[in-house]
Design an enzyme around this catalytic site. Sequence first.
Site, mmCIF file in Angstrom:
data_model
loop_
_atom_site.group_PDB
_atom_site.id
_atom_site.type_symbol
_atom_site.label_atom_id
_atom_site.label_comp_id
_atom_site.label_asym_id
_atom_site.label_seq_id
_atom_site.Cartn_x
_atom_site.Cartn_y
_atom_site.Cartn_z
ATOM 1 N N HIS A 78 42.353 21.951 -6.799
ATOM 2 C CA HIS A 78 42.982 20.760 -7.371
ATOM 3 C C HIS A 78 42.568 20.648 -8.829
ATOM 4 C CE1 HIS A 78 45.279 18.864 -4.228
ATOM 5 N NE2 HIS A 78 44.282 18.969 -3.368
ATOM 6 N N ASP A 115 46.541 18.703 -13.970
ATOM 7 C CA ASP A 115 47.864 18.532 -13.359
ATOM 8 C C ASP A 115 48.945 18.223 -14.383
ATOM 9 O OD1 ASP A 115 46.936 18.992 -10.822
ATOM 10 O OD2 ASP A 115 47.037 16.921 -10.153
#
Length: 381
Positions: A129, A159
């Site tokens: 992540h 992200d």
Amino acid sequence: MGALSGVKVVEFAGIGPGPFCCMLLADMGAEVIRVDRAMNVGNDMYEPKYNNLLRGRKNLALDLKHPDGVEAALKLCDKADIIIEGFRPGVMERLGLGPDVVFARNKKVVFGRMTGWGQDGPIAKTPGHDINYIALTGALYAIGTKEKGPVPPLNLVGDFGGGALYMAMGALAAYIEAQKSGEGQVVDCSMVEGATSLMSSVYGMLADGRYVEEREENRLDGGCHHYNVYETSDGEHICIGSNEPQFYAEMLKAVGLDQANLPPQADRDAWPEMTEKLAAIFKTKTREEWTDIMEQREICYAPVLRPSEAIKHHHNVARDTFIEVDGFMQPGPAPKFSRTESKTSMGCAYAGEHTEEALAEWGFGASDIAALTSSGAAKQR
């Protein structure tokens, strides 16, 4: 009609950077269709309208393990200018939707591949992540405090900054090139590499010795007094970014300090002492009082707002920074264009909400749609 009006995008459903990238493209006028999983139809974990990364495009659901579902997906790709997918390396190939298959049918399409680690390399197929990706870039190490160590900067750096924005830029660059060459290409967007690119200035300063590899020891990481966050008397916070000498001089005037009696601004050894001095001064007034004093002066000042306060700030209101979609305020399209205004064409859709409608709009006949839904290869909510 936005700047990307006429550009057709197929998005294979994922989370985080892929949807955010496609939201940006849709806001700028691209016709984006989100291909969701048939198994997700009727199994929404929460009301989709609050996942505003999904706004601005229709949602159709296909079973990509069903051969007819795969063929339907390929027919969508046949008509696409850009494809965005965010699976681990090799997944699209195993589904029969890899670049070689798609390019054989549509040689001009741009095939955008969003991953954390990239399409190859020793750990390319391992999960991760944002926090893991930015750990490999130096960014996570650099953000935080001396006492508590690294602090995750939400998921903005990996992200959204290093992932979605670089994917959007890369996909559009490849799309422009394809209009000239007649050939598409794969855009391999790694969040590690995007976030590393965002660290370019830090690596430049590291090379010439201006960057100290300790938290709160540098000009932009809370180490200096004139680029920092301070608590106010009401428990709120304000920030100053008075790096340039003229802004620094004006800031000192505003807080009642005589620059002639202070150490030079660039004296690193004096930064801790000056930080304590300013902290004590800023604790004497409320955030609102400091804003009244400093906002319109040449200081580089801003109050530190909660998200709920940012929505109501007079500058954001004047600029329509936030817009209402699906009954609640959320960030509006950015950037702004002088002629081809960006707009949010619709809110967020449930999985499979537009399956039959979207298939028809992308050229499928009524009998084909009926066959897909009856076989389970496609599912309408």
